[in-house]
Scaffold this motif. Structure first.
Motif, PDB file in Angstrom:
ATOM      1  N   TRP A 179       0.809  -1.215   0.000  1.00 44.98           N
ATOM      2  CA  TRP A 179       0.000   0.000   0.000  1.00 44.98           C
ATOM      3  C   TRP A 179       0.843   1.266   0.000  1.00 44.98           C
ATOM      4  CZ3 TRP A 179      -4.784   1.202  -1.101  1.00 44.98           C
ATOM      5  CH2 TRP A 179      -5.776   0.210  -1.051  1.00 44.98           C
ATOM      6  N   TRP A 180       1.943   1.284   0.784  1.00 45.78           N
ATOM      7  CA  TRP A 180       2.705   2.523   0.941  1.00 45.78           C
ATOM      8  C   TRP A 180       3.598   2.822  -0.276  1.00 45.78           C
ATOM      9  CZ3 TRP A 180       3.203  -1.871   3.893  1.00 45.78           C
ATOM     10  CH2 TRP A 180       4.359  -2.632   3.670  1.00 45.78           C
ATOM     11  N   ASP A 181       3.739   1.890  -1.207  1.00 45.52           N
ATOM     12  CA  ASP A 181       4.548   2.118  -2.400  1.00 45.52           C
ATOM     13  C   ASP A 181       3.969   1.316  -3.559  1.00 45.52           C
ATOM     14  OD1 ASP A 181       6.582   3.053  -4.040  1.00 45.52           O
ATOM     15  OD2 ASP A 181       7.921   1.391  -3.524  1.00 45.52           O
ATOM     16  N   ARG A 182       2.675   1.530  -3.808  1.00 51.10           N
ATOM     17  CA  ARG A 182       2.019   0.754  -4.864  1.00 51.10           C
ATOM     18  C   ARG A 182       2.169   1.447  -6.209  1.00 51.10           C
ATOM     19  NH1 ARG A 182      -1.555   3.350  -1.621  1.00 51.10           N
ATOM     20  NH2 ARG A 182      -3.427   4.341  -2.505  1.00 51.10           N
ATOM     21  N   LYS A 183       2.353   0.661  -7.235  1.00 52.66           N
ATOM     22  CA  LYS A 183       2.543   1.175  -8.590  1.00 52.66           C
ATOM     23  C   LYS A 183       1.421   0.629  -9.463  1.00 52.66           C
ATOM     24  CE  LYS A 183       7.568   1.330  -7.918  1.00 52.66           C
ATOM     25  NZ  LYS A 183       7.811   2.757  -8.103  1.00 52.66           N
ATOM     26  N   HIS A 184       0.614   1.524  -9.997  1.00 52.35           N
ATOM     27  CA  HIS A 184      -0.556   1.127 -10.772  1.00 52.35           C
ATOM     28  C   HIS A 184      -0.183   0.927 -12.239  1.00 52.35           C
ATOM     29  CE1 HIS A 184      -3.528   3.222  -7.771  1.00 52.35           C
ATOM     30  NE2 HIS A 184      -2.647   2.448  -7.171  1.00 52.35           N
ATOM     31  N   VAL A 185      -0.686  -0.145 -12.813  1.00 51.21           N
ATOM     32  CA  VAL A 185      -0.480  -0.424 -14.235  1.00 51.21           C
ATOM     33  C   VAL A 185      -1.813  -0.874 -14.824  1.00 51.21           C
ATOM     34  CG1 VAL A 185       0.899  -1.643 -15.942  1.00 51.21           C
ATOM     35  CG2 VAL A 185       1.839  -1.241 -13.663  1.00 51.21           C
ATOM     36  N   LEU A 186      -2.184  -0.327 -15.984  1.00 46.69           N
ATOM     37  CA  LEU A 186      -3.453  -0.632 -16.625  1.00 46.69           C
ATOM     38  C   LEU A 186      -3.217  -1.591 -17.783  1.00 46.69           C
ATOM     39  CD1 LEU A 186      -6.495  -0.127 -17.048  1.00 46.69           C
ATOM     40  CD2 LEU A 186      -5.875   1.885 -18.402  1.00 46.69           C
ATOM     41  N   PRO A 230       1.766   8.791 -14.235  1.00 48.21           N
ATOM     42  CA  PRO A 230       3.162   8.497 -13.844  1.00 48.21           C
ATOM     43  C   PRO A 230       3.692   9.487 -12.811  1.00 48.21           C
ATOM     44  CG  PRO A 230       3.077   9.558 -15.997  1.00 48.21           C
ATOM     45  CD  PRO A 230       1.658   9.219 -15.636  1.00 48.21           C
ATOM     46  N   GLU A 231       4.467   8.952 -11.872  1.00 47.90           N
ATOM     47  CA  GLU A 231       5.133   9.730 -10.814  1.00 47.90           C
ATOM     48  C   GLU A 231       4.168  10.558  -9.971  1.00 47.90           C
ATOM     49  OE1 GLU A 231       8.633  11.854 -12.074  1.00 47.90           O
ATOM     50  OE2 GLU A 231       9.766   9.989 -12.230  1.00 47.90           O
ATOM     51  N   PHE A 232       2.937  10.091  -9.836  1.00 45.15           N
ATOM     52  CA  PHE A 232       1.955  10.800  -9.006  1.00 45.15           C
ATOM     53  C   PHE A 232       1.901  10.161  -7.625  1.00 45.15           C
ATOM     54  CE2 PHE A 232      -2.564  11.386  -7.613  1.00 45.15           C
ATOM     55  CZ  PHE A 232      -2.511  12.757  -7.433  1.00 45.15           C
ATOM     56  N   ALA A 233       2.201  10.935  -6.601  1.00 48.02           N
ATOM     57  CA  ALA A 233       2.146  10.475  -5.205  1.00 48.02           C
ATOM     58  C   ALA A 233       2.931   9.169  -5.051  1.00 48.02           C
ATOM     59  CB  ALA A 233       0.692  10.351  -4.753  1.00 48.02           C
ATOM     60  N   ASN A 234       2.322   8.204  -4.327  1.00 53.98           N
ATOM     61  CA  ASN A 234       3.011   6.919  -4.106  1.00 53.98           C
ATOM     62  C   ASN A 234       2.276   5.791  -4.815  1.00 53.98           C
ATOM     63  OD1 ASN A 234       0.717   6.870  -2.498  1.00 53.98           O
ATOM     64  ND2 ASN A 234       1.701   5.704  -0.855  1.00 53.98           N
ATOM     65  N   VAL A 235       1.640   6.110  -5.961  1.00 50.48           N
ATOM     66  CA  VAL A 235       0.793   5.111  -6.629  1.00 50.48           C
ATOM     67  C   VAL A 235       1.169   4.935  -8.095  1.00 50.48           C
ATOM     68  CG1 VAL A 235      -1.175   5.463  -5.094  1.00 50.48           C
ATOM     69  CG2 VAL A 235      -0.953   6.888  -7.140  1.00 50.48           C
ATOM     70  N   SER A 236       2.399   5.267  -8.452  1.00 48.29           N
ATOM     71  CA  SER A 236       2.700   5.374  -9.875  1.00 48.29           C
ATOM     72  C   SER A 236       4.086   4.855 -10.222  1.00 48.29           C
ATOM     73  CB  SER A 236       2.608   6.839 -10.311  1.00 48.29           C
ATOM     74  OG  SER A 236       1.414   7.422  -9.889  1.00 48.29           O
ATOM     75  N   LEU A 237       4.253   4.546 -11.505  1.00 52.90           N
ATOM     76  CA  LEU A 237       5.554   4.171 -12.007  1.00 52.90           C
ATOM     77  C   LEU A 237       6.462   5.407 -12.073  1.00 52.90           C
ATOM     78  CD1 LEU A 237       3.987   1.587 -12.789  1.00 52.90           C
ATOM     79  CD2 LEU A 237       5.399   1.483 -14.850  1.00 52.90           C
ATOM     80  N   SER A 238       7.713   5.197 -11.747  1.00 55.43           N
ATOM     81  CA  SER A 238       8.711   6.265 -11.798  1.00 55.43           C
ATOM     82  C   SER A 238       9.377   6.283 -13.173  1.00 55.43           C
ATOM     83  CB  SER A 238       9.780   6.019 -10.731  1.00 55.43           C
ATOM     84  OG  SER A 238      10.499   4.823 -11.043  1.00 55.43           O
ATOM     85  N   GLU A 239      10.215   7.293 -13.385  1.00 61.53           N
ATOM     86  CA  GLU A 239      10.974   7.332 -14.638  1.00 61.53           C
ATOM     87  C   GLU A 239      11.844   6.083 -14.777  1.00 61.53           C
ATOM     88  OE1 GLU A 239      14.280  10.044 -17.060  1.00 61.53           O
ATOM     89  OE2 GLU A 239      13.336  10.831 -15.238  1.00 61.53           O
ATOM     90  N   ALA A 240      12.437   5.645 -13.681  1.00 64.28           N
ATOM     91  CA  ALA A 240      13.266   4.441 -13.732  1.00 64.28           C
ATOM     92  C   ALA A 240      12.440   3.223 -14.131  1.00 64.28           C
ATOM     93  CB  ALA A 240      13.936   4.206 -12.370  1.00 64.28           C
TER      94      ALA A 240
END
Length: 250
Positions: free
Chosen positions: A65-72, A105-115
């Motif tokens: 939850w604290w570092d979730r990355k959403h992918v559609l 992307p890169e929104f809050a703690n719910v997104s994929l980073s540039e890396a």
């Protein structure tokens, strides 16, 4: 020929369908949270008609939850659970030859980073460059990422509320009649325009959606984590036959 699609909505009923039609959309992608893909697919088919194509999608919550990355993902053949590592989800999307979009992307703690975008460039088919929940710097950063990494763009209403459906859409310069053609347009980089209203209506939508985001991340999160039991999309749910037990983050 122009095909107008809201690429990511969380809600679906008769009112949503009518709103999408009034907005001049040809299609929407329905991808609610914590709902298994077979149910999403069936509901999308129920509301799809000759005037509005409703396509099923799955926004997978990878990581904790604290570092979730959403992918559609669009075009899944088998269900993929939430709360698995990003690398596991991406490998599963590759295995199923799904179309992969990166929301906010890169929104809050719910997104994929540039890396992350760089690491999975061969799997990702498009990056969202405008999201109504974003403030202008967030959208500028998203556009910058897509341009820097040469990834095709898309947008969506990311509607968690019916009133938000259609406030942003992606217009493809192609004749699209179904899911296969839509996926091909995304994967082949077909020419497209990102369309949105940046006036008062847009900011009313942003305020309403951010209010809903606060609700999602307070009481609703407590309910999901501690009160509701096993989510239908949890890796340990019986529906996944134990396939993801060894990689579940919870």
């Amino acid at each position: 020929m122009t095909f107008r699609i809201d690429c990511h909505v969380k809600v679906l009923d008769e009112a949503v369908v009518e709103r999408a039609k009034r907005a001049g959309l040809d299609a929407i992608v329905y991808a609610p949270h914590f709902t298994r893909f077979p149910e999403i697919r069936d509901r999308a088919a129920t509301y799809s008609d000759d005037d509005l194509l409703v396509l099923p999608g799955r926004e997978v919550f990878t990581g904790p939850w604290w570092d979730r990355k959403h992918v559609l993902a669009i075009g899944l053949e088998a269900p993929v659970p939430d709360f698995i590592p990003l690398e596991t989800a991406m490998a599963e999307f590759d295995r199923q030859d799904a179309t992969v979009l990166v929301p906010h992307p890169e929104f809050a703690n719910v997104s994929l980073s540039e890396a992350d975008l760089r690491a999975y460039a061969d799997t990702i088919d498009a990056v969202e460059i405008f999201n109504p929940r974003h403030f202008p710097p967030d959208n500028r950063r998203a556009r910058e990422l897509a341009e820097t990494l040469s990834v095709p763009p898309f947008t969506s209403s990311y509607a968690h509320l019916p009133r938000s459906v259609g406030v942003a859409h992606t217009a493809f310069d192609a004749a699209i009649e179904g899911e296969a053609e839509f996926r091909a347009a995304l994967e082949d980089g077909i020419a497209r325009r990102v369309v949105y209203d940046n006036g008062l209506d847009r900011w009313a939508t942003t305020a309403a959606e951010l209010g809903h985001l606060v609700y999602e991340n307070t009481w609703k999160k407590i309910d999901r984590l501690f009160l509701s039991g096993t989510e239908p999309t949890h890796p340990h749910h019986i529906a996944y036959d134990g396939r993801f037990d060894d990689v579940a983050v919870y």
